[in-house]
Design a protein around this motif. Sequence first.
Motif, PDB file in Angstrom:
ATOM      1  N   LEU A   1       0.897   4.535   7.546  1.00  0.00           N
ATOM      2  CA  LEU A   1       0.181   4.590   6.270  1.00  0.00           C
ATOM      3  C   LEU A   1      -0.791   5.764   6.235  1.00  0.00           C
ATOM      4  O   LEU A   1      -0.929   6.457   5.237  1.00  0.00           O
ATOM      5  CB  LEU A   1      -0.582   3.279   6.036  1.00  0.00           C
TER       6      LEU A   1
ATOM      7  N   ASP B   1     -10.146   5.332  -0.926  1.00  0.00           N
ATOM      8  CA  ASP B   1     -10.437   3.892  -0.800  1.00  0.00           C
ATOM      9  C   ASP B   1      -9.350   3.181  -0.011  1.00  0.00           C
ATOM     10  O   ASP B   1      -9.555   2.124   0.582  1.00  0.00           O
ATOM     11  CB  ASP B   1     -10.509   3.231  -2.194  1.00  0.00           C
ATOM     12  N   ASP B   2      -8.156   3.784  -0.022  1.00  0.00           N
ATOM     13  CA  ASP B   2      -7.051   3.150   0.681  1.00  0.00           C
ATOM     14  C   ASP B   2      -7.294   3.042   2.172  1.00  0.00           C
ATOM     15  O   ASP B   2      -6.712   2.214   2.848  1.00  0.00           O
ATOM     16  CB  ASP B   2      -5.757   3.928   0.428  1.00  0.00           C
TER      17      ASP B   2
ATOM     18  N   GLY C   1      -2.543   7.149  -4.214  1.00  0.00           N
ATOM     19  CA  GLY C   1      -3.469   6.899  -3.091  1.00  0.00           C
ATOM     20  C   GLY C   1      -4.808   7.575  -3.281  1.00  0.00           C
ATOM     21  O   GLY C   1      -4.916   8.612  -3.931  1.00  0.00           O
ATOM     22  N   SER C   2      -5.845   6.939  -2.753  1.00  0.00           N
ATOM     23  CA  SER C   2      -7.169   7.572  -2.753  1.00  0.00           C
ATOM     24  C   SER C   2      -7.836   7.233  -1.429  1.00  0.00           C
ATOM     25  O   SER C   2      -7.285   6.462  -0.634  1.00  0.00           O
ATOM     26  CB  SER C   2      -8.003   7.039  -3.907  1.00  0.00           C
TER      27      SER C   2
ATOM     28  N   ARG D   1       2.199   2.291  -3.369  1.00  0.00           N
ATOM     29  CA  ARG D   1       1.235   2.990  -4.209  1.00  0.00           C
ATOM     30  C   ARG D   1       1.044   4.431  -3.728  1.00  0.00           C
ATOM     31  O   ARG D   1       0.948   5.361  -4.502  1.00  0.00           O
ATOM     32  CB  ARG D   1      -0.115   2.249  -4.218  1.00  0.00           C
ATOM     33  N   LEU D   2       1.023   4.560  -2.424  1.00  0.00           N
ATOM     34  CA  LEU D   2       0.838   5.922  -1.883  1.00  0.00           C
ATOM     35  C   LEU D   2       2.018   6.810  -2.256  1.00  0.00           C
ATOM     36  O   LEU D   2       1.868   7.966  -2.642  1.00  0.00           O
ATOM     37  CB  LEU D   2       0.688   5.882  -0.356  1.00  0.00           C
TER      38      LEU D   2
ATOM     39  N   LEU E   1      -8.389  -0.281   2.790  1.00  0.00           N
ATOM     40  CA  LEU E   1      -7.280  -1.240   2.663  1.00  0.00           C
ATOM     41  C   LEU E   1      -6.387  -1.199   3.902  1.00  0.00           C
ATOM     42  O   LEU E   1      -5.942  -2.224   4.409  1.00  0.00           O
ATOM     43  CB  LEU E   1      -6.450  -0.915   1.409  1.00  0.00           C
ATOM     44  N   ILE E   2      -6.144   0.025   4.355  1.00  0.00           N
ATOM     45  CA  ILE E   2      -5.275   0.177   5.537  1.00  0.00           C
ATOM     46  C   ILE E   2      -5.906  -0.559   6.725  1.00  0.00           C
ATOM     47  O   ILE E   2      -5.252  -1.305   7.444  1.00  0.00           O
ATOM     48  CB  ILE E   2      -5.050   1.672   5.858  1.00  0.00           C
TER      49      ILE E   2
ATOM     50  N   ILE F   1       0.857  -1.204   0.000  1.00  0.00           N
ATOM     51  CA  ILE F   1       0.000   0.000   0.000  1.00  0.00           C
ATOM     52  C   ILE F   1       0.885   1.242   0.000  1.00  0.00           C
ATOM     53  O   ILE F   1       0.652   2.208  -0.732  1.00  0.00           O
ATOM     54  CB  ILE F   1      -0.935   0.022   1.229  1.00  0.00           C
TER      55      ILE F   1
ATOM     56  N   LEU G   1      -0.900   8.648   3.555  1.00  0.00           N
ATOM     57  CA  LEU G   1      -2.126   8.923   2.801  1.00  0.00           C
ATOM     58  C   LEU G   1      -2.475  10.408   2.886  1.00  0.00           C
ATOM     59  O   LEU G   1      -2.817  11.045   1.897  1.00  0.00           O
ATOM     60  CB  LEU G   1      -3.274   8.069   3.358  1.00  0.00           C
TER      61      LEU G   1
END
Length: 893
Positions: A877, A859-860, A856-857, A850-851, A863-864, A847, A881
């Motif tokens: 994270l 939606d993460d 990142g969005s 990607r961040l 996921l986090i 993750i 974010l």
Amino acid sequence: MTTPARKQYLRIKSQYPDTLLMYQVGDFFETFDEDARIAARELQIVLTSRMYGNEAVPLAGIPLHALNNYIGKLITAGYKVSVCEQVGEVGRGVVDRAVTRILTAGTLSEPNLLPARQNNYLVAIAMGRVQTALAAVDVSTGEFLVTWFRSEELPVALDAELQRLNPVECLLAEGSNREAYRFPTQTVTVTACPGHFFNSEMAQDRLCKLFGVQSLEAYGCAHIPQAVAAAGAIVTYLEKMNNGLLALLTGLKSYRTSSYMVLDAHTQRNLELLQGTRSGSVQGSLLGVLDRTITPMGAREMRKTITQPLLDLNELDARLGSVEELFESPALRSRFTMSLQVFSDMERIAGRIRQGTAVRNEVLGLRDNLEHVPELRELLRGCEALLLRELAEEMQDCQEVIDLVDRALMRSGEEDEHGDDGRLIRQGYDTELDELFASIRDSRRWMVSLEGRERERTGIKSLKVGFNKVFGYYIEVSNANLKLVPGDYMRKQTLVNAERFITPELKEHEARILSAVERIEEMEKGLYGEVLRQISVYYAQLAHTARLVARVDVLLSFAVVAVHQGYTRPQLEQGHGIDIRDGRHPVVEYALDGDVFIPNDTQMEADEGRRIMLLTGPNMAGKSTYLRQVALITLMAQIGSFVPARQARIGVVDRIFTRVGAEDDIAAGKSTFMVEMEETGTILHHATPHSLLILDEIGRGTSTYDGLAIARAVVEHLHSRLKARTLFATHYHELAALAEELPHLCVHAMAISDEDEHASIVFLHKVVEGSAGKSYGVHVARLAGMPMSIVERAEEILYQLEEGQQASDSRLILLPEREEHMGVESNGRVAESQASYHWQSEEARQIAQRLEAGEGSSDDLELINLYAITPLDALNLLSLLQSCQKKRTGRRA
Ligand SMILES: Nc1ncnc2c1ncn2[C@@H]1O[C@H](COP(=O)(O)OP(=O)(O)OP(=O)(O)O)[C@@H](O)[C@H]1O
């Protein structure tokens, strides 16, 4: 069609639109229209209506005698009340009426509307470019104060004074921003005054006229226009509200907050000086422990004493010497206790006498107090402590007032030599009054002898002379004897079995009595007012004596508490050390009530010694208690109290700053961490090498590495630059390694007993040298009753973390000290390089990638929550974010 009475009401109401108008109609105070609706709601009284012409007007009324009680409720609810009384003769037409006073929270002086053991301050703030001033008055005691601050001292110094004084009402110039001031209570009434209230030239004239002086030089504030303006605003406001209150203001006391130990608002709250955070009352506060004062003025003095610790060693020595003498002698303490027990609230009664509102019992109470002053003075004179003897020399007994009251006033229920018990003014005080009483006695005697005379004259044996409120005096004859009634009897009232008569002679005597009673009432009122005026000539002397009694009361209270709680006399010196042996937290110990409080030592050495104490240890081990204990012992020593310790040596401290716990400021849109950083920044700006700093868990509000970095930078700054004595509690045991680099830092820990790994840990509450090494947070979670499945899972995670984290922690902590220290206020997030993140789980690492790539969005978030299996990963994270989102909004803008 509006009636003349309604027109009069509307005219008066239009002059006082922002107040609730209490309008006297005979024996009632009525409220009308919207005021009636408010009064009915707030006072829970009946809302009715009355017809004025063809208009039905809402109405709610209260009886005249209950006015004060009801006003109290309205003022507590935040209203201003104007009282409109009938001032003209009641006869034909509309009676004249006028507003006689306006009551607001800050202008109350009626004893039943005020808390007895607390001052009631009205303050005014005059804001200037260079200086800002705060004036405060308590109209129930006549205390009138002013202080001022330079712009760089704001807002900390002003907030601190507002917190200390805890005003009920504040005057600001129209157009000022109320939000700029932090009042300790939400209920403070803020009144916007016209700009001319704060005009310093007009204020100067007004104050000079009030005090009867040519210049304000003697009051120490003539050179500060804002100070003069703030004090002037108060005078103008009081003049408008209730002119009579001005009589109390006989002078102005200027003071600078730097003459006392500086305690910012946060520290006052944090150390729970006057109010326990949990209880919201005196309970659980230092005041709750130290206040054993007997008199109301002593209690008020105690509050001031606690919030204004002294800096001057001689003054402190004098206070402590007095407390010691009282501490040593039980006999002396009980003599002082007995002596003080007879004192009522002399200070406020003197004020009410000056205003002409004191009732007879208050005046007599004051007189009795004065009778006991010589006894108290003799007790003080017999003491060895210089301060106690000095107080004796200042104490005046005002024998003139005793003599005057004895000459003038009767006690209620007391009979004069003629058996008359209804007199207010004593016989012999005024000849005309005595003559009136004599004439009443004559007429009464004539009435008494009338019955015998008339029985003889008429031959009616059952004839009676009586009195009732409606018909006055009468002669009563039973129906059976009516034929014997003489011709000069005039029929007045018919009863079932009797008739009542009057005679011209009877009426004449009755009129004489009635007019004498009326005249007596009027004369007594006038003479009583005159007596109050004569006593008020001694006002300054009386108020001063009351304050001396209050100071004795505070010293006695310190001694009584010291004996009861086993305190010792601290040794104060000019230096930078603090050496406390077996110190205890006064409030926690008090609340334990018999359970054992574990005492602890504190040794902070001067200058080149160990100035910074780093305290590590698990939650619940007693770190906060220990930190506050050191601050409170220091403060207690500097108010002249004995301290909860076996031995204490304190180098005088100029300021105490605390950063403990999180007082969120969500209302101002600030996060807990933001507030924490702001407050730490303020402390670092305002502290001096003579200050004492209590910092609890600095950096806790952000991610681990940010927090650790900030904590370390603060410690380095305190150690090498500021050099103030500091107690620094932290759960970052990693900081302990700093002791090797920083010579003035020592590391301590709260001792824990965990010999048996599977049993719960035991908090020993003992401070020992060395670092805690472990945080035991999971143990505490177990103790707190968390579900076992969670505790076990947490233990697993903790194990992984401890294994994986050691390398990265040591990397951070062993970073060489940078040339330019990180200032907290410059907000450099030094530790937030991506390299410092050490991902515990593979999912988190993905993750993060990607961040970091800016993908990142929101939606993460989900996921986090799902994949960041350790809290540390989750925190890191989230922070990534956040910066990713910030970058994106920045780009869009
Ligand atoms: N010296 C002591 N003797 C006896 N009891 C103590 C002592 N110190 C603290 N305690 C008790 O332990 C409790 C926890 O103390 P405190 O709040 O100071 O812990 P802490 O380490 O600051 O915890 P946290 O980090 O969770 O705030 C207190 O409520 C107090 O009753």
